[in-house]
Design an enzyme around this catalytic site. Structure first.
Site, PDB file in Angstrom:
ATOM      1  CB  CYS A   1     -46.355  17.226-147.609  1.00 26.90           C
ATOM      2  SG  CYS A   1     -46.062  19.005-147.707  1.00 26.90           S
ATOM      3  CB  THR A   2     -49.624  18.068-143.828  1.00 30.09           C
ATOM      4  OG1 THR A   2     -49.159  16.775-143.453  1.00 30.09           O
ATOM      5  CG2 THR A   2     -50.841  18.416-143.001  1.00 30.09           C
TER       6      THR A   2
END
Length: 177
Positions: A107-108
């Site tokens: 994810c980020t």
């Protein structure tokens, strides 16, 4: 004079770790991380953020023929929001499939959303809650862990909600689940 060879720096993405053989976790790779990620010989990327990966990472995925599975969830602010539950379960089912081969869950920042998926995976693997939380906290930066993730999304995770494939179609590290 020594020959001048180009040296490729091999730099892992933030919060990178090997979770199991052929299963990795990290923040979304930046262009400077791609030589490192290339060496993982990935078959599948599981994306857990609601925002899209960087164009460079998406181009790299396409250029390398890697399967991209988007189970993006927004900021986790409530216990087992239906979207969170659906996407975490979807990601876990994809993780379990041997046909997805070598996988990167990302994810980020590789902290909370990725950590929730890996925490729930650990519950599927019958890890103790103490060990599961210790691993989760290792990637969230000490005091940045979230009680919602730990107490509701990981501890209260219903293992029977994941439809595991038959043993012969399951990842080796989930054979005992």
């Amino acid at each position: 004079m020594a020959s001048q060879h180009a040296i490729t720096k091999v730099i892992p993405p933030l919060n990178f770790a090997c979770v199991e053989e052929g299963l990795y976790r990290s923040a979304g790779p930046l262009p400077l991380n791609l030589p490192f990620v290339s060496d993982l010989n990935l078959d599948t990327v599981i994306w857990m953020a609601s925002e899209d990966p960087s164009p460079d990472f998406l181009s790299w995925i396409r250029a390398n023929g890697i399967k991209f599975l988007n189970f993006g969830i927004g900021e986790i602010t409530a216990p087992w929001d239906p979207e969170v539950e659906r996407n975490v379960i979807g990601a876990l089912q994809a993780l379990a499939e041997a046909s997805n081969g070598r996988i990167l869950v990302t994810c980020t920042m590789g902290r909370h959303r990725t950590g929730t998926v890996i925490g729930c995976l650990r519950r599927l693997q019958n890890w103790s809650i103490t060990s599961t939380f210790a691993e989760y906290r290792r990637f969230t930066g000490g005091n940045r862990y979230r009680v919602i993730d730990e107490l509701h999304n990981i501890e209260q995770f219903n293992r029977s909600s994941v439809a595991l494939p038959e043993l012969e179609d399951r990842q080796a590290w989930l054979q005992e689940a």
